[in-house]
Design a protein around this motif. Structure first.
Motif, PDB file in Angstrom:
ATOM      1  N   TRP A   1      43.405  98.236   6.578  1.00 21.16           N
ATOM      2  CA  TRP A   1      44.801  97.818   6.699  1.00 21.16           C
ATOM      3  C   TRP A   1      45.478  97.869   5.336  1.00 21.16           C
ATOM      4  CZ3 TRP A   1      45.182  93.034  10.493  1.00 21.16           C
ATOM      5  CH2 TRP A   1      44.624  93.407  11.728  1.00 21.16           C
TER       6      TRP A   1
ATOM      7  N   VAL B   1      44.826 100.494  13.507  1.00 20.00           N
ATOM      8  CA  VAL B   1      44.147  99.254  13.128  1.00 20.00           C
ATOM      9  C   VAL B   1      42.635  99.411  13.040  1.00 20.00           C
ATOM     10  CG1 VAL B   1      45.975  97.769  14.007  1.00 20.00           C
ATOM     11  CG2 VAL B   1      44.080  98.430  15.529  1.00 20.00           C
TER      12      VAL B   1
ATOM     13  N   ILE C   1      49.068  93.162  16.685  1.00 13.17           N
ATOM     14  CA  ILE C   1      48.579  94.539  16.639  1.00 13.17           C
ATOM     15  C   ILE C   1      48.670  95.173  18.025  1.00 13.17           C
ATOM     16  CG2 ILE C   1      47.120  94.080  14.651  1.00 13.17           C
ATOM     17  CD1 ILE C   1      44.697  94.047  16.522  1.00 13.17           C
TER      18      ILE C   1
END
Length: 315
Positions: free
Chosen positions: A122, A118, A69
């Motif tokens: 998700w 994020v 991420i």
């Protein structure tokens, strides 16, 4: 077990909220160069490894499902994919890097790129949750980093691993010379980020917040990179240590050279009310500091904190 795909191209549109993101977008050319330098710095720090955590998964036990991420250019995800062809890796960020805009024969088939904030639920993947979630220099640039950590926890398998590497801003001086121009500039970016609701000193509280979220077996490793050639501690080092220190010193300087203009425009101009000309002249002075022969006398250092742990296994 893991989702598979034949294309490295994302299926979601690019949408970046510049109101809450304190840096230039990750698909900007200079920002992309800075992010790749950042990857080289991390590799040098970890002696060529991509992770500090000793993952207990035997090689080829099963095709691990990994999320990176705040992936930036995707360089970490691509590197991991090349080293581990059996892994299925999803690189996640707010924008698609230029290298993913067209099919690239150099892109491993086991990595994909997805666009996602994020901090929100998700929805960029299907199937089983992740075995490993990795993030690097992401939490300090989020308005709600704890929410992002909660999303990581939600999307990690029981017993799965997480590792974060965060820049611990601002630059500091070992002798307390925090009024030096480099330290002053970097403190300004911390102040500007605070206007946007981002905490560039978030590394300090990261272990505590991860524990609150539910992660266990947390390990913390604090790292420094001296700038200007000075040697920390007792000043003793062997040749291998010297080469590594000098390489990391130069990479941090490159980060500042590539990032100072964009960061100052995004931070000082947008958040602190500076005009463009003032910012341009200031950046020239800041970058000029890096070439001072006596820079080491200020004993300035950059700080990083790595925290890794796991989600509790099912009982």
């Amino acid at each position: 077990m893991a989702e598979t795909t034949t294309s490295p191209l994302p299926v979601l549109p690019i949408e970046i909220s510049t109101e809450s993101y304190p840096l230039p977008p990750p698909n900007a050319s200079h920002e992309a160069a800075r992010l790749d330098i950042q990857h080289s710095l991390s590799l040098a720090d970890l002696h060529g490894e991509l992770l500090l955590s000793p993952l207990p998964f035997p090689p080829n036990q099963h095709p691990l499902k990994v999320a990176d991420i705040g992936a930036g250019t995707g360089v970490w995800a691509v590197d991991l994919a090349r080293r581990n062809p059996s892994y299925h890796i999803t690189a996640v960020d707010l924008a698609i890097p230029p290298s993913f805009h067209s099919l690239n024969s150099d892109t491993p088939p086991n990595v994909v790129f997805r666009v996602q904030d994020v901090q929100r639920p998700w929805d960029f993947y299907s199937g089983e949750k992740f075995d490993l979630i990795h993030g690097r220099q992401i939490l300090l640039n989020l308005p709600d980093p704890k929410k992002a950590l909660e999303r990581v926890y939600e999307n990690l398998k029981p017993g799965g691993f997480v590792e974060f590497r965060e820049f611990w801003c601002p630059l500091k001086s070992e002798i307390g010379n925090n009024s030096s121009l480099l330290c002053e500039w970097h403190q300004g970016t911390v102040d500007a980020a605070r206007v946007l609701g981002c905490d560039h000193e978030y590394a300090e509280k990261l272990p505590e917040v991860m524990k609150e979220v539910g992660f266990e077996e947390l390990k913390v490793s604090d790292r420094i990179v001296p700038l200007g050639g000075w040697v920390p501690g007792d000043g003793l080092e062997d040749e291998k240590q010297r080469v590594r220190r000098e390489k990391m010193d130069e990479l941090v300087k490159q980060l500042i050279r590539f990032g100072a203009a964009g960061m100052t425009r995004a931070m000082h101009v947008k958040c602190l009310g500076w005009d463009e000309e003032m910012a341009r002249e200031y950046v020239e002075r800041v970058v000029g500091e890096l070439d001072r022969e006596d820079l080491g006398d200020d004993r300035i250092y950059a700080r990083f904190r790595i925290v890794y742990g796991r989600k509790p296994a099912e009982k």
